[in-house]
Design a protein around this motif. Structure first.
Motif, short mmCIF file in Angstrom:
data_model
loop_
_atom_site.label_atom_id
_atom_site.label_comp_id
_atom_site.label_asym_id
_atom_site.label_seq_id
_atom_site.Cartn_x
_atom_site.Cartn_y
_atom_site.Cartn_z
N VAL A 177 0.84 -1.21 0.00
CA VAL A 177 0.00 0.00 0.00
C VAL A 177 0.87 1.26 0.00
N GLY A 178 1.77 1.36 0.99
CA GLY A 178 2.63 2.53 1.06
C GLY A 178 3.62 2.60 -0.09
N GLY A 179 4.04 1.41 -0.57
CA GLY A 179 4.98 1.39 -1.67
C GLY A 179 4.38 1.94 -2.95
N THR A 180 3.08 1.73 -3.14
CA THR A 180 2.42 2.31 -4.31
C THR A 180 2.59 3.82 -4.33
N LEU A 181 2.46 4.43 -3.16
CA LEU A 181 2.63 5.88 -3.04
C LEU A 181 4.10 6.28 -3.12
N VAL A 182 4.96 5.63 -2.34
CA VAL A 182 6.37 6.02 -2.27
C VAL A 182 7.10 5.69 -3.57
N PHE A 183 6.95 4.46 -4.06
CA PHE A 183 7.62 4.08 -5.30
C PHE A 183 7.09 4.91 -6.48
N GLY A 184 5.79 5.18 -6.46
CA GLY A 184 5.22 6.02 -7.50
C GLY A 184 5.76 7.43 -7.44
N PHE A 185 5.95 7.95 -6.23
CA PHE A 185 6.51 9.29 -6.08
C PHE A 185 7.94 9.34 -6.60
N VAL A 186 8.74 8.33 -6.27
CA VAL A 186 10.12 8.28 -6.74
C VAL A 186 10.16 8.25 -8.27
N THR A 187 9.32 7.41 -8.87
CA THR A 187 9.29 7.32 -10.33
C THR A 187 8.85 8.63 -10.96
N SER A 188 7.82 9.26 -10.40
CA SER A 188 7.35 10.53 -10.94
C SER A 188 8.41 11.61 -10.80
N TRP A 189 9.19 11.56 -9.73
CA TRP A 189 10.25 12.56 -9.54
C TRP A 189 11.39 12.34 -10.53
N ILE A 190 11.79 11.09 -10.74
CA ILE A 190 12.90 10.80 -11.64
C ILE A 190 12.57 11.22 -13.07
N PHE A 191 11.32 10.99 -13.49
CA PHE A 191 10.93 11.34 -14.86
C PHE A 191 10.40 12.77 -14.96
N GLY A 192 9.72 13.24 -13.92
CA GLY A 192 9.09 14.56 -14.01
C GLY A 192 9.99 15.72 -13.68
N GLY A 232 5.56 17.06 -15.82
CA GLY A 232 5.91 17.44 -14.45
C GLY A 232 5.48 16.40 -13.44
N TYR A 233 5.17 16.88 -12.21
CA TYR A 233 4.85 15.97 -11.11
C TYR A 233 3.36 15.75 -10.91
N LEU A 234 2.52 16.74 -11.22
CA LEU A 234 1.12 16.70 -10.80
C LEU A 234 0.36 15.55 -11.44
N ALA A 235 0.50 15.35 -12.74
CA ALA A 235 -0.23 14.28 -13.42
C ALA A 235 0.14 12.90 -12.89
N PRO A 236 1.42 12.57 -12.76
CA PRO A 236 1.75 11.23 -12.24
C PRO A 236 1.33 11.04 -10.79
N LEU A 237 1.47 12.06 -9.96
CA LEU A 237 1.04 11.93 -8.57
C LEU A 237 -0.47 11.78 -8.47
N GLY A 238 -1.18 12.51 -9.32
CA GLY A 238 -2.63 12.33 -9.37
C GLY A 238 -3.01 10.92 -9.79
N PHE A 239 -2.27 10.35 -10.72
CA PHE A 239 -2.51 8.98 -11.15
C PHE A 239 -2.24 8.01 -10.00
N VAL A 240 -1.19 8.25 -9.24
CA VAL A 240 -0.86 7.37 -8.10
C VAL A 240 -1.99 7.37 -7.08
N PHE A 241 -2.47 8.56 -6.71
CA PHE A 241 -3.55 8.64 -5.74
C PHE A 241 -4.83 8.02 -6.29
N LEU A 242 -5.06 8.16 -7.59
CA LEU A 242 -6.24 7.56 -8.20
C LEU A 242 -6.19 6.05 -8.11
N THR A 243 -5.03 5.46 -8.37
CA THR A 243 -4.90 4.00 -8.29
C THR A 243 -5.09 3.51 -6.85
N LEU A 244 -4.60 4.30 -5.87
CA LEU A 244 -4.80 3.91 -4.47
C LEU A 244 -6.28 3.89 -4.11
N VAL A 245 -7.00 4.91 -4.52
CA VAL A 245 -8.43 4.99 -4.21
C VAL A 245 -9.20 3.88 -4.92
#
Length: 259
Positions: A79-94, A185-198
């Protein structure tokens, strides 16, 4: 090949010298600390009673032992990895878009595919190291607490589940990289991460979690009663999702107009 290793080394330097990653490490450290606290409360009911924690204690699943503790870590990574790993990926690319350095990368005298693959490998290594750190910290806390039922069989099974959950969760981060490029940037991928969590919570509650990629690692980790074994259909769903994210990202970097 020399271009690839140079690009991979550059990505590694960006990650190591960034404060974002170290802040992420500190934030992710909360997970094993909380897991250790839950186990401590379960193991010491007198402390829970004197501290008024009986209500919280009643809501903690499992018992104060190594099997429950390792299962709890697998659930946190799922659960937390979806958020943390997704954040890391979005940061590296965004970050290339946010820092306006993408034009410098695109001007380099080699294929953009080299950049994409290097970023994916750097993201995978970073997320693996983060997971290994969390598990190591969790083991240290478990030994300090003195949890019972330690054995080589329990250790082997627990590490196997942790490894599988980690790899599956990281594999599902490839679409995040696509949205980082598509959104610039960061907003679209982070929004996608939160959407998948929900959606994972909703779909799993509806009984269709086995068919939703981002719910499968959590179900396998045992977040539901008894957990669920991985089937070939589950692995196929995750593989297709991961490959779609990878090739979509590659296509975007190769053919999309970059401004």
């Amino acid at each position: 090949m020399s271009y690839f290793f140079a690009t991979l080394q550059a990505e590694g330097l960006k990650i190591c010298k960034s404060k974002v990653i170290w802040i992420t490490v500190i934030a992710f450290s909360i997970a094993p600390l909380m897991a250790g606290f839950f186990m401590f409360v379960l193991k010491n009911p007198e402390f829970a009673k004197s501290s008024g924690l009986l209500g919280a204690k009643a809501q903690i699943a499992g018992e104060a032992n190594w099997p429950s503790y390792l299962s709890l870590h697998a659930q946190m990574i799922a659960v937390g990895g979806t958020l943390v790993f997704g954040f890391v990926t979005s940061w590296i690319f965004g970050r290339e878009y946010a820092d306006r350095t993408v034009k410098d990368l695109l001007a380099l005298p080699y294929s953009r595919a080299v950049i994409v693959i290097a970023k994916f490998i750097a993201s995978f290594i970073t997320n693996i190291v983060l997971s290994a750190y969390i598990v190591t910290l969790g083991f240290l806390i478990g030994w300090i607490i003195g949890l019972p039922q330690w054995s080589s069989e329990i250790l082997t099974h627990g590490l196997y589940v942790l490894a599988v959950v980690t790899i599956l969760t990281i594999a599902l981060c490839t679409p995040v990289a696509f949205f980082a490029g598509y959104g610039g940037g960061y907003l679209a991928p982070l929004g996608f991460v939160f959407l998948t969590l929900v959606l994972s919570q909703i779909v799993a509650a509806a009984g269709f979690g086995d068919y939703f990629p981002w719910a499968i690692p959590a179900i396998y980790s045992g977040i539901t009663d008894g957990g669920s074994p991985l089937g070939w259909n589950n692995l196929l769903i995750i593989t297709i999702t991961s490959l779609l994210g990878f090739f979509s990202t590659l296509y975007w970097w190769l053919f999309a107009d970059q401004h």
